[in-house]
Design a protein around this motif. Sequence first.
Motif, PDB file in Angstrom:
ATOM      1  N   LEU A 188       0.844  -1.189   0.000  1.00  0.00           N
ATOM      2  CA  LEU A 188       0.000   0.000   0.000  1.00  0.00           C
ATOM      3  C   LEU A 188       0.882   1.241   0.000  1.00  0.00           C
ATOM      4  O   LEU A 188       1.789   1.365   0.825  1.00  0.00           O
ATOM      5  N   GLU A 189       0.609   2.150  -0.919  1.00  0.00           N
ATOM      6  CA  GLU A 189       1.395   3.381  -1.025  1.00  0.00           C
ATOM      7  C   GLU A 189       0.671   4.533  -0.314  1.00  0.00           C
ATOM      8  O   GLU A 189      -0.554   4.639  -0.382  1.00  0.00           O
ATOM      9  N   ALA A 190       1.450   5.394   0.343  1.00  0.00           N
ATOM     10  CA  ALA A 190       0.862   6.569   0.991  1.00  0.00           C
ATOM     11  C   ALA A 190       1.957   7.551   1.373  1.00  0.00           C
ATOM     12  O   ALA A 190       3.088   7.155   1.680  1.00  0.00           O
ATOM     13  N   GLU A 191       1.616   8.825   1.373  1.00  0.00           N
ATOM     14  CA  GLU A 191       2.489   9.905   1.842  1.00  0.00           C
ATOM     15  C   GLU A 191       2.085  10.227   3.278  1.00  0.00           C
ATOM     16  O   GLU A 191       1.052  10.874   3.519  1.00  0.00           O
ATOM     17  N   LEU A 192       2.877   9.768   4.245  1.00  0.00           N
ATOM     18  CA  LEU A 192       2.454   9.826   5.642  1.00  0.00           C
ATOM     19  C   LEU A 192       2.633  11.189   6.293  1.00  0.00           C
ATOM     20  O   LEU A 192       2.239  11.372   7.450  1.00  0.00           O
ATOM     21  N   ARG A 193       3.178  12.159   5.575  1.00  0.00           N
ATOM     22  CA  ARG A 193       3.198  13.522   6.115  1.00  0.00           C
ATOM     23  C   ARG A 193       1.834  14.183   5.982  1.00  0.00           C
ATOM     24  O   ARG A 193       1.617  15.270   6.513  1.00  0.00           O
ATOM     25  N   ASP A 194       0.918  13.507   5.313  1.00  0.00           N
ATOM     26  CA  ASP A 194      -0.444  13.989   5.091  1.00  0.00           C
ATOM     27  C   ASP A 194      -1.392  13.176   5.969  1.00  0.00           C
ATOM     28  O   ASP A 194      -1.503  11.957   5.820  1.00  0.00           O
ATOM     29  N   GLU A 195      -2.071  13.838   6.895  1.00  0.00           N
ATOM     30  CA  GLU A 195      -2.964  13.129   7.817  1.00  0.00           C
ATOM     31  C   GLU A 195      -4.026  12.329   7.074  1.00  0.00           C
ATOM     32  O   GLU A 195      -4.336  11.191   7.453  1.00  0.00           O
ATOM     33  N   ALA A 196      -4.588  12.898   6.017  1.00  0.00           N
ATOM     34  CA  ALA A 196      -5.617  12.195   5.260  1.00  0.00           C
ATOM     35  C   ALA A 196      -5.065  10.921   4.628  1.00  0.00           C
ATOM     36  O   ALA A 196      -5.756   9.897   4.553  1.00  0.00           O
ATOM     37  N   GLU A 197      -3.814  10.963   4.195  1.00  0.00           N
ATOM     38  CA  GLU A 197      -3.178   9.781   3.623  1.00  0.00           C
ATOM     39  C   GLU A 197      -2.958   8.707   4.684  1.00  0.00           C
ATOM     40  O   GLU A 197      -3.077   7.504   4.410  1.00  0.00           O
ATOM     41  N   CYS A 198      -2.628   9.111   5.896  1.00  0.00           N
ATOM     42  CA  CYS A 198      -2.482   8.145   6.995  1.00  0.00           C
ATOM     43  C   CYS A 198      -3.790   7.407   7.232  1.00  0.00           C
ATOM     44  O   CYS A 198      -3.821   6.182   7.378  1.00  0.00           O
ATOM     45  N   ARG A 199      -4.867   8.159   7.239  1.00  0.00           N
ATOM     46  CA  ARG A 199      -6.178   7.550   7.469  1.00  0.00           C
ATOM     47  C   ARG A 199      -6.581   6.658   6.285  1.00  0.00           C
ATOM     48  O   ARG A 199      -7.150   5.583   6.473  1.00  0.00           O
ATOM     49  N   ARG A 200      -6.245   7.093   5.085  1.00  0.00           N
ATOM     50  CA  ARG A 200      -6.551   6.271   3.914  1.00  0.00           C
ATOM     51  C   ARG A 200      -5.767   4.962   3.956  1.00  0.00           C
ATOM     52  O   ARG A 200      -6.284   3.892   3.605  1.00  0.00           O
ATOM     53  N   LEU A 201      -4.516   5.038   4.386  1.00  0.00           N
ATOM     54  CA  LEU A 201      -3.678   3.842   4.488  1.00  0.00           C
ATOM     55  C   LEU A 201      -4.271   2.827   5.451  1.00  0.00           C
ATOM     56  O   LEU A 201      -4.389   1.635   5.143  1.00  0.00           O
ATOM     57  N   VAL A 202      -4.635   3.283   6.637  1.00  0.00           N
ATOM     58  CA  VAL A 202      -5.220   2.376   7.630  1.00  0.00           C
ATOM     59  C   VAL A 202      -6.528   1.799   7.118  1.00  0.00           C
ATOM     60  O   VAL A 202      -6.816   0.604   7.288  1.00  0.00           O
ATOM     61  N   ARG A 203      -7.321   2.633   6.480  1.00  0.00           N
ATOM     62  CA  ARG A 203      -8.586   2.150   5.929  1.00  0.00           C
ATOM     63  C   ARG A 203      -8.356   1.085   4.853  1.00  0.00           C
ATOM     64  O   ARG A 203      -9.052   0.064   4.804  1.00  0.00           O
ATOM     65  N   ALA A 204      -7.354   1.303   3.997  1.00  0.00           N
ATOM     66  CA  ALA A 204      -7.056   0.338   2.938  1.00  0.00           C
ATOM     67  C   ALA A 204      -6.594  -0.992   3.516  1.00  0.00           C
ATOM     68  O   ALA A 204      -6.985  -2.064   3.029  1.00  0.00           O
ATOM     69  N   ALA A 205      -5.757  -0.945   4.557  1.00  0.00           N
ATOM     70  CA  ALA A 205      -5.304  -2.189   5.193  1.00  0.00           C
ATOM     71  C   ALA A 205      -6.470  -2.928   5.834  1.00  0.00           C
ATOM     72  O   ALA A 205      -6.575  -4.166   5.757  1.00  0.00           O
ATOM     73  N   THR A 206      -7.362  -2.178   6.446  1.00  0.00           N
ATOM     74  CA  THR A 206      -8.531  -2.778   7.101  1.00  0.00           C
ATOM     75  C   THR A 206      -9.465  -3.405   6.068  1.00  0.00           C
ATOM     76  O   THR A 206      -9.956  -4.537   6.260  1.00  0.00           O
ATOM     77  N   GLU A 207      -9.697  -2.702   4.977  1.00  0.00           N
ATOM     78  CA  GLU A 207     -10.581  -3.220   3.934  1.00  0.00           C
ATOM     79  C   GLU A 207      -9.974  -4.441   3.248  1.00  0.00           C
ATOM     80  O   GLU A 207     -10.693  -5.376   2.884  1.00  0.00           O
ATOM     81  N   TRP A 208      -8.642  -4.446   3.071  1.00  0.00           N
ATOM     82  CA  TRP A 208      -7.962  -5.613   2.495  1.00  0.00           C
ATOM     83  C   TRP A 208      -8.184  -6.851   3.351  1.00  0.00           C
ATOM     84  O   TRP A 208      -8.513  -7.923   2.853  1.00  0.00           O
ATOM     85  N   ALA A 209      -8.019  -6.691   4.651  1.00  0.00           N
ATOM     86  CA  ALA A 209      -8.206  -7.828   5.552  1.00  0.00           C
ATOM     87  C   ALA A 209      -9.651  -8.302   5.565  1.00  0.00           C
ATOM     88  O   ALA A 209      -9.933  -9.507   5.529  1.00  0.00           O
ATOM     89  N   ALA A 210     -10.583  -7.357   5.593  1.00  0.00           N
ATOM     90  CA  ALA A 210     -12.004  -7.720   5.669  1.00  0.00           C
ATOM     91  C   ALA A 210     -12.478  -8.381   4.378  1.00  0.00           C
ATOM     92  O   ALA A 210     -13.210  -9.377   4.403  1.00  0.00           O
ATOM     93  N   ALA A 211     -12.057  -7.838   3.239  1.00  0.00           N
ATOM     94  CA  ALA A 211     -12.525  -8.366   1.958  1.00  0.00           C
ATOM     95  C   ALA A 211     -11.891  -9.709   1.628  1.00  0.00           C
ATOM     96  O   ALA A 211     -12.522 -10.576   1.016  1.00  0.00           O
TER      97      ALA A 211
END
Length: 255
Positions: A61-84
């Motif tokens: 998963l790619e993300a720019e972690l200096r951006d708060e919104a990107e941090c949240r998107r990253l966690v959401r993507a990891a969570t959705e990957w596991a759930a799906a």
Amino acid sequence: MRLLEGQVALVTGASGGIGRGVALRFAEQGAAVALHCRTAVAAAREAASRIEDMGARAVVLEAELRDEAECRRLVRAATEWAAAGWGGSLTALVNNAGVQPTQPLPGMTAVQWREVVDTNLTSVFACTQAAAEVMGPGGSVTHIASIEASRPAPEHAHYSASKAAVVMHARSAALEYGPHGIRVNTVSPGLIEREGLAQAWPEGVERWTRRAPLGRLGRPEDVADACVFLASPLASWITGHDLVLDGGVSVGPAW
């Protein structure tokens, strides 16, 4: 039973060095691993391929972690990957992504300061907050700090300050997320081997080896093993702790 059987872990900065070592060790111990990277996509995919060769699950998963919104998107993507994929959920986060530039303090600019603090500290805050919102009881968060949190080095004022703050963030998070069953700890490595280090900084490697009671540099696997322990049931009553991994350098006399 492997120590992390059934867990789903997100490791930031997992394309090389410590992060790659943590991701591989988590997979060896039974976890499915989401490997975060910012630009080194090929290296992250190579590590993910190794994990899949073990028979474990992995995603890059790619993300720019200096951006708060990107941090949240990253966690959401990891969570959705596991759930799906198999109905899993995020159980462990290792905040490893960071930078370590050198810059004398008298000439340091606010831009240079913020680049390090936002990468090393603000990303930890944002990723931890997002992960805690989706973790259930038994979840764990481990920050990779540094012995420079308490032993500053020349030209590392921004780095040392950010890592000291990471340690205190973990203690604060442990206090506030503990009632939700989520543990938060830090691992503080000393000098860790990496390709080309001995050639680029021979005097520093020699000085470290001479001062370390155990007589060697650390390895990514040393840090990974500590992270596995802190994410495992073996550490179920450990939170707010800073686990120092420095071969004993910090116990040496200063005179």
